[in-house]
Write a protein that holds these residues in place. Sequence first.
Motif, mmCIF file in Angstrom:
data_model
loop_
_atom_site.group_PDB
_atom_site.id
_atom_site.type_symbol
_atom_site.label_atom_id
_atom_site.label_comp_id
_atom_site.label_asym_id
_atom_site.label_seq_id
_atom_site.Cartn_x
_atom_site.Cartn_y
_atom_site.Cartn_z
ATOM 1 N N LEU A 393 -2.940 -1.676 0.095
ATOM 2 C CA LEU A 393 -3.217 -2.715 1.089
ATOM 3 C C LEU A 393 -3.041 -2.109 2.472
ATOM 4 C CD1 LEU A 393 -3.750 -5.681 1.922
ATOM 5 C CD2 LEU A 393 -1.265 -6.050 1.764
ATOM 6 N N VAL A 394 -4.033 -2.280 3.342
ATOM 7 C CA VAL A 394 -3.986 -1.755 4.706
ATOM 8 C C VAL A 394 -3.798 -2.921 5.666
ATOM 9 C CG1 VAL A 394 -5.179 -0.419 6.467
ATOM 10 C CG2 VAL A 394 -5.535 0.122 4.045
ATOM 11 N N ARG A 395 -2.756 -2.842 6.465
ATOM 12 C CA ARG A 395 -2.491 -3.855 7.484
ATOM 13 C C ARG A 395 -2.379 -3.188 8.846
ATOM 14 N NH1 ARG A 395 2.479 -7.545 5.179
ATOM 15 N NH2 ARG A 395 1.283 -8.940 3.795
ATOM 16 N N SER A 396 -2.775 -3.932 9.873
ATOM 17 C CA SER A 396 -2.643 -3.402 11.225
ATOM 18 C C SER A 396 -2.647 -4.553 12.214
ATOM 19 C CB SER A 396 -3.786 -2.434 11.553
ATOM 20 O OG SER A 396 -3.699 -1.985 12.892
ATOM 21 N N THR A 397 -1.926 -4.347 13.315
ATOM 22 C CA THR A 397 -2.010 -5.320 14.406
ATOM 23 C C THR A 397 -3.324 -5.174 15.158
ATOM 24 O OG1 THR A 397 -0.840 -3.747 15.823
ATOM 25 C CG2 THR A 397 0.488 -5.414 14.706
ATOM 26 N N SER A 398 -4.021 -4.073 14.911
ATOM 27 C CA SER A 398 -5.328 -3.823 15.530
ATOM 28 C C SER A 398 -6.406 -3.842 14.449
ATOM 29 C CB SER A 398 -5.330 -2.470 16.246
ATOM 30 O OG SER A 398 -6.640 -2.088 16.610
ATOM 31 N N GLU A 399 -7.221 -4.887 14.447
ATOM 32 C CA GLU A 399 -8.293 -4.948 13.457
ATOM 33 C C GLU A 399 -9.302 -3.830 13.676
ATOM 34 O OE1 GLU A 399 -11.588 -8.134 11.769
ATOM 35 O OE2 GLU A 399 -9.671 -8.838 12.592
ATOM 36 N N ALA A 400 -9.429 -3.345 14.920
ATOM 37 C CA ALA A 400 -10.353 -2.249 15.197
ATOM 38 C C ALA A 400 -9.966 -0.999 14.417
ATOM 39 C CB ALA A 400 -10.388 -1.948 16.695
ATOM 40 N N ALA A 401 -8.664 -0.759 14.272
ATOM 41 C CA ALA A 401 -8.207 0.407 13.517
ATOM 42 C C ALA A 401 -8.559 0.268 12.042
ATOM 43 C CB ALA A 401 -6.704 0.580 13.699
ATOM 44 N N GLU A 402 -8.391 -0.951 11.501
ATOM 45 C CA GLU A 402 -8.741 -1.181 10.105
ATOM 46 C C GLU A 402 -10.232 -0.947 9.874
ATOM 47 O OE1 GLU A 402 -5.460 -4.713 9.217
ATOM 48 O OE2 GLU A 402 -7.577 -5.193 9.383
ATOM 49 N N LEU A 531 -10.500 -6.323 -11.502
ATOM 50 C CA LEU A 531 -10.767 -4.941 -11.111
ATOM 51 C C LEU A 531 -9.756 -3.998 -11.750
ATOM 52 C CD1 LEU A 531 -11.558 -5.375 -7.289
ATOM 53 C CD2 LEU A 531 -13.192 -4.997 -9.133
ATOM 54 N N ARG A 532 -8.478 -4.371 -11.689
ATOM 55 C CA ARG A 532 -7.445 -3.486 -12.236
ATOM 56 C C ARG A 532 -7.599 -3.349 -13.751
ATOM 57 N NH1 ARG A 532 -2.388 -1.632 -10.444
ATOM 58 N NH2 ARG A 532 -2.350 -2.977 -8.615
ATOM 59 N N ASN A 533 -7.888 -4.460 -14.430
ATOM 60 C CA ASN A 533 -8.037 -4.412 -15.883
ATOM 61 C C ASN A 533 -9.214 -3.550 -16.312
ATOM 62 O OD1 ASN A 533 -5.828 -6.091 -16.226
ATOM 63 N ND2 ASN A 533 -7.061 -7.969 -16.262
ATOM 64 N N GLN A 534 -10.233 -3.435 -15.433
ATOM 65 C CA GLN A 534 -11.381 -2.595 -15.760
ATOM 66 C C GLN A 534 -11.181 -1.162 -15.293
ATOM 67 O OE1 GLN A 534 -15.117 -4.649 -15.401
ATOM 68 N NE2 GLN A 534 -16.259 -2.769 -15.007
ATOM 69 N N GLY A 535 -10.014 -0.867 -14.743
ATOM 70 C CA GLY A 535 -9.719 0.498 -14.319
ATOM 71 C C GLY A 535 -10.314 0.869 -12.976
ATOM 72 N N ILE A 536 -10.622 -0.117 -12.138
ATOM 73 C CA ILE A 536 -11.184 0.127 -10.815
ATOM 74 C C ILE A 536 -10.061 0.023 -9.785
ATOM 75 C CG2 ILE A 536 -12.847 -0.637 -9.077
ATOM 76 C CD1 ILE A 536 -14.494 -1.859 -11.361
ATOM 77 N N THR A 537 -9.831 1.088 -9.045
ATOM 78 C CA THR A 537 -8.786 1.109 -8.022
ATOM 79 C C THR A 537 -9.323 0.489 -6.737
ATOM 80 O OG1 THR A 537 -7.872 3.121 -8.983
ATOM 81 C CG2 THR A 537 -7.217 2.595 -6.726
ATOM 82 N N TYR A 538 -8.559 -0.444 -6.173
ATOM 83 C CA TYR A 538 -9.039 -1.127 -4.970
ATOM 84 C C TYR A 538 -8.150 -0.808 -3.773
ATOM 85 C CZ TYR A 538 -5.695 -4.580 -6.862
ATOM 86 O OH TYR A 538 -4.595 -5.201 -7.401
ATOM 87 N N LEU A 539 -8.806 -0.595 -2.639
ATOM 88 C CA LEU A 539 -8.160 -0.472 -1.337
ATOM 89 C C LEU A 539 -8.640 -1.663 -0.522
ATOM 90 C CD1 LEU A 539 -9.020 2.517 -2.453
ATOM 91 C CD2 LEU A 539 -8.163 3.281 -0.236
ATOM 92 N N THR A 540 -7.728 -2.349 0.149
ATOM 93 C CA THR A 540 -8.086 -3.601 0.789
ATOM 94 C C THR A 540 -7.603 -3.631 2.232
ATOM 95 O OG1 THR A 540 -7.872 -4.754 -1.334
ATOM 96 C CG2 THR A 540 -7.909 -6.116 0.651
ATOM 97 N N LEU A 541 -8.493 -4.001 3.144
ATOM 98 C CA LEU A 541 -8.085 -4.364 4.494
ATOM 99 C C LEU A 541 -7.607 -5.806 4.447
ATOM 100 C CD1 LEU A 541 -11.001 -2.945 6.688
ATOM 101 C CD2 LEU A 541 -8.922 -1.788 5.939
ATOM 102 N N GLY A 542 -6.365 -6.056 4.854
ATOM 103 C CA GLY A 542 -5.804 -7.388 4.751
ATOM 104 C C GLY A 542 -5.235 -7.884 6.060
ATOM 105 N N ASP A 543 -5.016 -9.182 6.106
ATOM 106 C CA ASP A 543 -4.337 -9.802 7.237
ATOM 107 C C ASP A 543 -2.832 -9.770 7.004
ATOM 108 O OD1 ASP A 543 -6.717 -10.486 8.632
ATOM 109 O OD2 ASP A 543 -7.035 -12.105 7.190
ATOM 110 N N MET A 544 -2.074 -10.101 8.029
ATOM 111 C CA MET A 544 -0.628 -10.015 7.932
ATOM 112 C C MET A 544 -0.056 -10.982 6.906
ATOM 113 S SD MET A 544 -0.170 -7.540 9.904
ATOM 114 C CE MET A 544 1.613 -7.480 9.870
ATOM 115 N N ASP A 545 -0.772 -12.086 6.608
ATOM 116 C CA ASP A 545 -0.250 -13.054 5.649
ATOM 117 C C ASP A 545 -0.850 -12.877 4.257
ATOM 118 O OD1 ASP A 545 -2.736 -13.796 6.397
ATOM 119 O OD2 ASP A 545 -2.263 -15.883 6.887
ATOM 120 N N ASP A 546 -1.570 -11.790 3.999
ATOM 121 C CA ASP A 546 -2.070 -11.532 2.649
ATOM 122 C C ASP A 546 -0.914 -11.162 1.724
ATOM 123 O OD1 ASP A 546 -4.583 -12.046 3.457
ATOM 124 O OD2 ASP A 546 -5.394 -10.037 3.127
ATOM 125 N N ASP A 547 -0.978 -11.621 0.479
ATOM 126 C CA ASP A 547 0.073 -11.352 -0.491
ATOM 127 C C ASP A 547 0.054 -9.884 -0.892
ATOM 128 O OD1 ASP A 547 1.915 -11.341 -2.497
ATOM 129 O OD2 ASP A 547 1.081 -13.064 -3.581
#
Length: 599
Positions: A393-402, A531-547
């Motif tokens: 999970l990728v978080r940032s105070t700058s959405e431009a960086a994400e 995705l995980r059950n099918q063996g697919i690794t996920y990288l996610t841009l998330g907001d600060m309140d994402d679980d």
Amino acid sequence: MRIIWPLLNAFKVPMTPAIWNRFLLMMRQLGASEIGGQAKLLFVLLILFLFAMNGLNVLNSYMNRDFMTAVEHQDMQGFVHYALLFIFVLGISTVVAVIYRYTEEKLGLIWRKWLTQQAIDRYLDDRTYFRLHSSGQLPNPDQRISEDIRALTATTLSFTLMFLNATFTVVAFSGVLWTISPLLFVVAVAYSILGSLLTIYLGKPLVKLNYDQLDREANFRSRLVHVRENAESVALLRREERLRVRLRYRLDQLTSNFQRIIEVNRNLGFFTTGYNYLIQIIPALFVAPLFIKGHAEFGVITQSAVAFGHLLGAFSLIVTQFQSISTYTAVVARLNALRDAMTQTGPEQAPKVEFCEDCGSIAFEHLTLNAQRDGRLLLKDLSLSVPSGVCLLVRSTSEAAEKALFRATADLWYRGEGRILHPGHDAIFFLPERPYVPPGTLREILLRTAQERWLPDWQILASLESLNLQQALAKAGGLDTEHDWGDLLSLSEQQRLSFARVLLASPRFVFLDHPSRSLSECSLGELLNLLRNQGITYLTLGDMDDDPRFYDRLLEIAADGSWRIRPPTSNDAADSDRPGGKGSGARKHRPPASDVEDL
């Protein structure tokens, strides 16, 4: 050529000998292409038709002379004889002219198709379309590919044949006019030279004005297309007045430039119209005295008018075609600018993206990213490896960086340095924040090119069912019915379709851009588990309140570009469960534990 280039420079048009050489190279490439044989055959036929038409025109001048002489002598038998011959020759001329026109249009069509295919291939190769759009260095490439190529092929062929025809006409009618009156021949040459020089002087501003007009027409049309494509958003937000102001501004630019074109054409028209009118009387002024004095027959007057008109038309192409020439010059310059823009390589300071088919990770090595416009630092010296099976999970105070990290991984970022390694575009999918669901059939949207040949329908339907898309399938009316999906499906359904495409393609990795903004947390959790059950690794841009509990590692990027990598903690999960947070009241799914020590 020594005369043409200074003239074009005076017009302030970017036409150079290099552009001309490139144009000749394009013609040679056409001749060597798969349609080169057909194109050469059609062009040879056109040359033969030109010879035939000029020969028939000369013959018509003699038929007309003898016909009018028979009228003068009140010779009924000669009148009927020459009338029938005249009609017969005119009939043959009609057939030749029609077939000539058909052959010209046929050659223009296959040339346009070939050239447009070349342009499309270059436009789509190496994501050139994205580079041109993001840099803003070239306005309206779509119009240049469609309209300008159409104008180039049709007008180039027309002008080429026109100049060849003019050459043949000069050869054919110079002797005719010289035998009638050498003085009239000299007058024709001098009159055409003087007319061409004055036309160039009066029409000088047209080339630049036409160049600008093509862009302004395209800008206005693109604004109208924007309204059509965003009709619902415009209506909901009541943005009609703002759009009206912008459309009127574009319209004012278009009409003000066109007003200047009209004014130049008016001044040019005063001269060219008078120039053409005088052509009707000049032959009679020189030949009629010969008839009055008995040195020539009456039919010679009409023959001289025909010969003078053809010869002067050949000599006066600049006068008669200047407006078309000015537009054509602008088209050639615009297409040359398009070719230059499409053949440019990316900036040297762009991060290097390398493919490693055998590697089971996505790696960032000393990756530094800067803002595209002002060079502001977004991410500093990121060195990180994300192995298969470790979800990030990728978080940032700058959405431009994400966004910069997301696009750089997809090889769409042109400011920065460092290296990115991943298994290749077939092994990693990128899902943008707003799902892209183009018009077409459901099967075409869900499957990669050629995948439909071997993937059975039951597998597609099972994937849709696992994502609760049965209702979307019912709306679509099956897998092979075309729709405009943006109007038919909700944003959540479109996002689920994107996930279905990932599940069917089964890449090693998928990079998600803020999926929680279009999906509820429960829905997103179910999709991530699929995705995980099918063996697919996920990288996610998330907001600060994402679980964060759906992830194995958390990458945090600060406003100054610094970063840190750590495991998610119970405090992160608690933050997302606070009242008002997206996690409150939602059911949480903790993904199965995995080895994260390689991260």
